[in-house]
Design an enzyme around this catalytic site. Structure first.
Site, PDB file in Angstrom:
ATOM      1  N   HIS A 110       0.842  -1.198   0.000  1.00 30.41           N
ATOM      2  CA  HIS A 110       0.000   0.000   0.000  1.00 30.41           C
ATOM      3  C   HIS A 110       0.875   1.244   0.000  1.00 30.41           C
ATOM      4  O   HIS A 110       1.965   1.251   0.560  1.00 30.41           O
ATOM      5  CB  HIS A 110      -0.910   0.017   1.230  1.00 30.41           C
ATOM      6  CG  HIS A 110      -1.894  -1.103   1.236  1.00 30.41           C
ATOM      7  ND1 HIS A 110      -3.138  -0.985   0.687  1.00 30.41           N
ATOM      8  CD2 HIS A 110      -1.805  -2.365   1.713  1.00 30.41           C
ATOM      9  CE1 HIS A 110      -3.795  -2.116   0.828  1.00 30.41           C
ATOM     10  NE2 HIS A 110      -3.002  -2.981   1.449  1.00 30.41           N
ATOM     11  N   ALA A 134      14.329 -21.183   3.837  1.00 23.54           N
ATOM     12  CA  ALA A 134      13.183 -21.168   4.739  1.00 23.54           C
ATOM     13  C   ALA A 134      12.920 -19.793   5.357  1.00 23.54           C
ATOM     14  O   ALA A 134      13.828 -19.085   5.767  1.00 23.54           O
ATOM     15  CB  ALA A 134      13.387 -22.197   5.849  1.00 23.54           C
ATOM     16  N   ALA A 152      18.102 -18.330   4.911  1.00 25.79           N
ATOM     17  CA  ALA A 152      16.919 -18.483   5.751  1.00 25.79           C
ATOM     18  C   ALA A 152      16.642 -17.210   6.541  1.00 25.79           C
ATOM     19  O   ALA A 152      17.549 -16.523   6.996  1.00 25.79           O
ATOM     20  CB  ALA A 152      17.115 -19.650   6.716  1.00 25.79           C
ATOM     21  N   THR A 157      14.574  -6.739   0.049  1.00 26.98           N
ATOM     22  CA  THR A 157      13.890  -5.500  -0.306  1.00 26.98           C
ATOM     23  C   THR A 157      14.345  -4.937  -1.650  1.00 26.98           C
ATOM     24  O   THR A 157      13.784  -3.964  -2.130  1.00 26.98           O
ATOM     25  CB  THR A 157      14.122  -4.426   0.767  1.00 26.98           C
ATOM     26  OG1 THR A 157      15.529  -4.197   0.891  1.00 26.98           O
ATOM     27  CG2 THR A 157      13.548  -4.860   2.112  1.00 26.98           C
ATOM     28  N   LYS A 158      15.381  -5.540  -2.239  1.00 26.09           N
ATOM     29  CA  LYS A 158      15.881  -5.074  -3.533  1.00 26.09           C
ATOM     30  C   LYS A 158      16.401  -6.270  -4.320  1.00 26.09           C
ATOM     31  O   LYS A 158      16.580  -7.362  -3.777  1.00 26.09           O
ATOM     32  CB  LYS A 158      16.981  -4.026  -3.354  1.00 26.09           C
ATOM     33  CG  LYS A 158      18.203  -4.537  -2.630  1.00 26.09           C
ATOM     34  CD  LYS A 158      19.227  -3.431  -2.448  1.00 26.09           C
ATOM     35  CE  LYS A 158      20.462  -3.994  -1.741  1.00 26.09           C
ATOM     36  NZ  LYS A 158      21.495  -2.990  -1.577  1.00 26.09           N
TER      37      LYS A 158
END
Length: 181
Positions: A110, A134, A152, A157-158
């Site tokens: 959002h 995992a 894991a 994020t990039k």
């Protein structure tokens, strides 16, 4: 999206929501409780709902799939039980790629800078021969390039580069991935 204000209505069309209801029933009755070895059966069900599924794909019965029509699963990839494919947008999984148990592949988010927090989606691509270990979380819009290993519990994020080993929160490159025979 059909609505830019999530406080006043649904972000997706009525058709999309009804199709997800039908998928939810099929998922619960025929997919979720199917025996573990019946990968071809689950691939068939996914194809019936618009997923593009290659040969030899292993999707286990405990995989949670939001919208199969937003999935492209290339030959011989594997998706373990407990993986959540939150496919509000397109998710592509490459040949011989593996997504391990508990991982969350999330294409939707959002916009918190706008009134109404409008939903938007960005595709996720997991390249050929990649491994998402995992409990990793993959953010919307991320590409995990060919041969990349995500450790894991990492939070990606990039984009992560090809043939590398990456881990952490946030995920970062640790070293090159070198195959030995």
């Amino acid at each position: 999206m059909v609505n830019t204000d999530t406080h006043t209505g649904a972000s997706f069309s009525l058709k999309n929501r009804l199709l997800r209801v039908v998928w939810g029933v099929v998922y619960f009755v025929f997919f979720r409780f199917s025996p573990r070895p019946l990968h071809a059966w689950r691939s068939f069900l996914l194809r019936c709902f618009g997923a593009k599924v290659g040969k030899g794909v292993h999707v286990y019965p405990g995989v949670i799939i939001w919208a199969p029509w937003n999935l492209i699963l290339h030959d011989h990839c594997g998706i373990a039980s407990g993986v959540n494919l939150y496919s509000q947008g397109l998710i592509t999984v490459g040949k011989k790629a593996v997504i391990s148990q508990g991982s969350y592949i999330c294409t939707g988010t959002h916009d918190y800078t706008k009134h109404g927090f409008p939903l938007y989606t960005m595709p996720i691509t997991i390249g050929d021969n990649a491994w998402v270990a995992a409990d990793a979380f993959i953010h919307p819009g991320v590409t995990i390039h060919e041969g990349c290993v995500i450790g894991a519990r990492s939070v990606v994020t990039k984009d992560m580069p090809a043939w590398s080993v990456c881990a952490g929160f946030p995920c970062k490159v640790l070293k090159d991935r070198v195959l030995v025979d």
